[in-house]
Design a protein around this motif. Structure first.
Motif, PDB file in Angstrom:
ATOM      1  N   TRP A  70      52.928  38.350  33.438  1.00  0.00           N
ATOM      2  CA  TRP A  70      52.869  39.256  32.298  1.00  0.00           C
ATOM      3  C   TRP A  70      52.050  40.464  32.694  1.00  0.00           C
ATOM      4  CZ3 TRP A  70      50.043  34.919  32.878  1.00  0.00           C
ATOM      5  CH2 TRP A  70      48.669  34.971  32.651  1.00  0.00           C
ATOM      6  N   ARG A  71      52.285  41.531  31.988  1.00  0.00           N
ATOM      7  CA  ARG A  71      51.589  42.791  32.272  1.00  0.00           C
ATOM      8  C   ARG A  71      50.537  43.057  31.216  1.00  0.00           C
ATOM      9  NH1 ARG A  71      54.391  46.000  36.035  1.00  0.00           N
ATOM     10  NH2 ARG A  71      56.434  45.177  36.468  1.00  0.00           N
ATOM     11  N   VAL A  72      49.397  43.539  31.664  1.00  0.00           N
ATOM     12  CA  VAL A  72      48.333  44.006  30.784  1.00  0.00           C
ATOM     13  C   VAL A  72      48.006  45.407  31.279  1.00  0.00           C
ATOM     14  CG1 VAL A  72      45.978  43.645  29.959  1.00  0.00           C
ATOM     15  CG2 VAL A  72      47.450  41.665  30.453  1.00  0.00           C
ATOM     16  N   GLY A  73      48.530  46.398  30.593  1.00  0.00           N
ATOM     17  CA  GLY A  73      48.405  47.762  31.080  1.00  0.00           C
ATOM     18  C   GLY A  73      49.170  47.891  32.386  1.00  0.00           C
ATOM     19  N   ARG A  74      48.484  48.311  33.415  1.00  0.00           N
ATOM     20  CA  ARG A  74      49.121  48.444  34.732  1.00  0.00           C
ATOM     21  C   ARG A  74      48.944  47.196  35.588  1.00  0.00           C
ATOM     22  NH1 ARG A  74      47.592  53.866  37.519  1.00  0.00           N
ATOM     23  NH2 ARG A  74      49.274  53.142  38.840  1.00  0.00           N
ATOM     24  N   ASP A  75      48.149  46.253  35.121  1.00  0.00           N
ATOM     25  CA  ASP A  75      47.880  45.030  35.879  1.00  0.00           C
ATOM     26  C   ASP A  75      48.970  43.993  35.646  1.00  0.00           C
ATOM     27  OD1 ASP A  75      45.465  46.098  36.767  1.00  0.00           O
ATOM     28  OD2 ASP A  75      44.361  45.239  35.075  1.00  0.00           O
ATOM     29  N   ILE A  76      49.197  43.177  36.652  1.00  0.00           N
ATOM     30  CA  ILE A  76      50.131  42.058  36.543  1.00  0.00           C
ATOM     31  C   ILE A  76      49.333  40.776  36.719  1.00  0.00           C
ATOM     32  CG2 ILE A  76      52.105  40.877  37.570  1.00  0.00           C
ATOM     33  CD1 ILE A  76      53.164  43.613  38.405  1.00  0.00           C
ATOM     34  N   HIS A  77      49.503  39.858  35.789  1.00  0.00           N
ATOM     35  CA  HIS A  77      48.852  38.552  35.848  1.00  0.00           C
ATOM     36  C   HIS A  77      49.934  37.493  36.020  1.00  0.00           C
ATOM     37  CE1 HIS A  77      45.095  40.337  34.524  1.00  0.00           C
ATOM     38  NE2 HIS A  77      45.802  41.002  33.624  1.00  0.00           N
ATOM     39  N   VAL A  78      49.609  36.418  36.719  1.00  0.00           N
ATOM     40  CA  VAL A  78      50.568  35.361  37.010  1.00  0.00           C
ATOM     41  C   VAL A  78      50.011  34.043  36.491  1.00  0.00           C
ATOM     42  CG1 VAL A  78      51.835  34.168  38.847  1.00  0.00           C
ATOM     43  CG2 VAL A  78      51.305  36.603  39.081  1.00  0.00           C
ATOM     44  N   SER A  79      50.869  33.254  35.867  1.00  0.00           N
ATOM     45  CA  SER A  79      50.493  31.919  35.423  1.00  0.00           C
ATOM     46  C   SER A  79      50.762  30.948  36.570  1.00  0.00           C
ATOM     47  CB  SER A  79      51.318  31.513  34.200  1.00  0.00           C
ATOM     48  OG  SER A  79      51.201  30.126  33.975  1.00  0.00           O
ATOM     49  N   ARG A  80      49.713  30.321  37.072  1.00  0.00           N
ATOM     50  CA  ARG A  80      49.867  29.384  38.188  1.00  0.00           C
ATOM     51  C   ARG A  80      50.806  28.237  37.829  1.00  0.00           C
ATOM     52  NH1 ARG A  80      47.125  28.068  42.849  1.00  0.00           N
ATOM     53  NH2 ARG A  80      47.260  25.898  43.474  1.00  0.00           N
ATOM     54  N   SER A  81      50.631  27.648  36.651  1.00  0.00           N
ATOM     55  CA  SER A  81      51.467  26.501  36.268  1.00  0.00           C
ATOM     56  C   SER A  81      52.931  26.912  36.107  1.00  0.00           C
ATOM     57  CB  SER A  81      50.946  25.846  34.989  1.00  0.00           C
ATOM     58  OG  SER A  81      50.968  26.747  33.913  1.00  0.00           O
ATOM     59  N   ARG A  82      53.173  28.069  35.490  1.00  0.00           N
ATOM     60  CA  ARG A  82      54.561  28.526  35.328  1.00  0.00           C
ATOM     61  C   ARG A  82      55.182  28.912  36.659  1.00  0.00           C
ATOM     62  NH1 ARG A  82      54.497  31.965  29.711  1.00  0.00           N
ATOM     63  NH2 ARG A  82      53.807  30.239  28.399  1.00  0.00           N
ATOM     64  N   LEU A  83      54.372  29.468  37.558  1.00  0.00           N
ATOM     65  CA  LEU A  83      54.854  29.800  38.892  1.00  0.00           C
ATOM     66  C   LEU A  83      55.287  28.529  39.624  1.00  0.00           C
ATOM     67  CD1 LEU A  83      55.240  31.817  41.259  1.00  0.00           C
ATOM     68  CD2 LEU A  83      52.844  31.389  41.853  1.00  0.00           C
ATOM     69  N   LEU A  84      54.449  27.493  39.573  1.00  0.00           N
ATOM     70  CA  LEU A  84      54.780  26.238  40.247  1.00  0.00           C
ATOM     71  C   LEU A  84      56.013  25.573  39.630  1.00  0.00           C
ATOM     72  CD1 LEU A  84      51.179  24.845  40.811  1.00  0.00           C
ATOM     73  CD2 LEU A  84      52.709  25.871  42.510  1.00  0.00           C
ATOM     74  N   GLU A  85      56.139  25.622  38.295  1.00  0.00           N
ATOM     75  CA  GLU A  85      57.337  25.068  37.627  1.00  0.00           C
ATOM     76  C   GLU A  85      58.582  25.817  38.079  1.00  0.00           C
ATOM     77  OE1 GLU A  85      56.757  25.312  33.413  1.00  0.00           O
ATOM     78  OE2 GLU A  85      55.004  23.993  33.464  1.00  0.00           O
ATOM     79  N   TRP A  86      58.491  27.138  38.135  1.00  0.00           N
ATOM     80  CA  TRP A  86      59.631  27.955  38.540  1.00  0.00           C
ATOM     81  C   TRP A  86      60.041  27.638  39.979  1.00  0.00           C
ATOM     82  CZ3 TRP A  86      59.324  32.619  41.698  1.00  0.00           C
ATOM     83  CH2 TRP A  86      60.525  33.320  41.774  1.00  0.00           C
ATOM     84  N   ILE A  87      59.065  27.480  40.858  1.00  0.00           N
ATOM     85  CA  ILE A  87      59.359  27.140  42.255  1.00  0.00           C
ATOM     86  C   ILE A  87      60.013  25.758  42.338  1.00  0.00           C
ATOM     87  CG2 ILE A  87      58.300  26.601  44.495  1.00  0.00           C
ATOM     88  CD1 ILE A  87      56.266  28.866  43.865  1.00  0.00           C
TER      89      ILE A  87
END
Length: 76
Positions: free
Chosen positions: A40-57
């Motif tokens: 998700w984006r917060v302004g110009r920054d991008i944050h990643v959810s570790r758990s969602r990343l691992l589920e997606w992989i």
């Protein structure tokens, strides 16, 4: 504290988990390879959810198209 805040990792951390570099992960987001629920984006920054990343992989998602995989090997 918000649950996603506790699960948040940087793109620099997410890249190697996803089999690429931070730069490759940014490119994968820009090209639409990474679904919006993983980051998700917060302004110009991008944050990643570790758990969602691992589920997606686990479901077969990849942020490492051929060019990023070569780039990741070169950076190792």
């Amino acid at each position: 504290m918000h649950a996603l805040s506790e699960d948040r990792i940087s793109v620099a951390t997410a890249g190697p988990i996803a089999g690429t570099t931070a730069r490759g992960f940014y490119r994968a987001i820009a090209r639409g390879y990474v679904p919006p629920g993983v980051y998700w984006r917060v302004g110009r920054d991008i944050h990643v959810s570790r758990s969602r990343l691992l589920e997606w992989i686990e479901r077969g998602g990849t942020a490492a198209p051929a060019e990023s995989a070569v780039e990741a090997r070169g950076a190792a």
